[in-house]
Scaffold this motif. Sequence first.
Motif: not given
Length: 150
Positions: A1, A3, A70-71, A73-76, A132, A135, A139
Amino acid sequence: MKSLFDTETYQEIIDRIEKLNENSTPNWGEMSVGQMLTHCQKPLEVANGTLQLNTKIGFFKKLVMKFFKPLMYNDKSWQKNLGTVQEFKITEPKTFQEEKEKLIKIITAFSNKKDTNNWPEHPFFGTFNTEQWGKMQYKHLNHHLTQFGV
């Protein structure tokens, strides 16, 4: 992800914002481009410590939010038409150029905090570390810039 603390990623976001104009229209959602630019300022202001939300949440909701944390800053990618907190809902008309300049200034202030270890607590999700925060802010901006096709 990616930043916002990465120099290339920061520049990518600024370049994408520069591609917007007062006639840019969303691929989904109801915000105008000026409203979107204002909306994007709010989470950055929370991270920068210049905006404090007066939202109180109970123990159970805080527990649930930790599951979703976690949603942030995660890759999704985030799904379209996600809800937002009342303080981030922008319904009044906004001036495009003014809001664009403000957003770029706020992004720059945030990006310059890459060596910060003392972040304000998020009103819903609690503490985030520097990685975090970087990211999560990328996002959010990516989500809305994609919404407007840039």
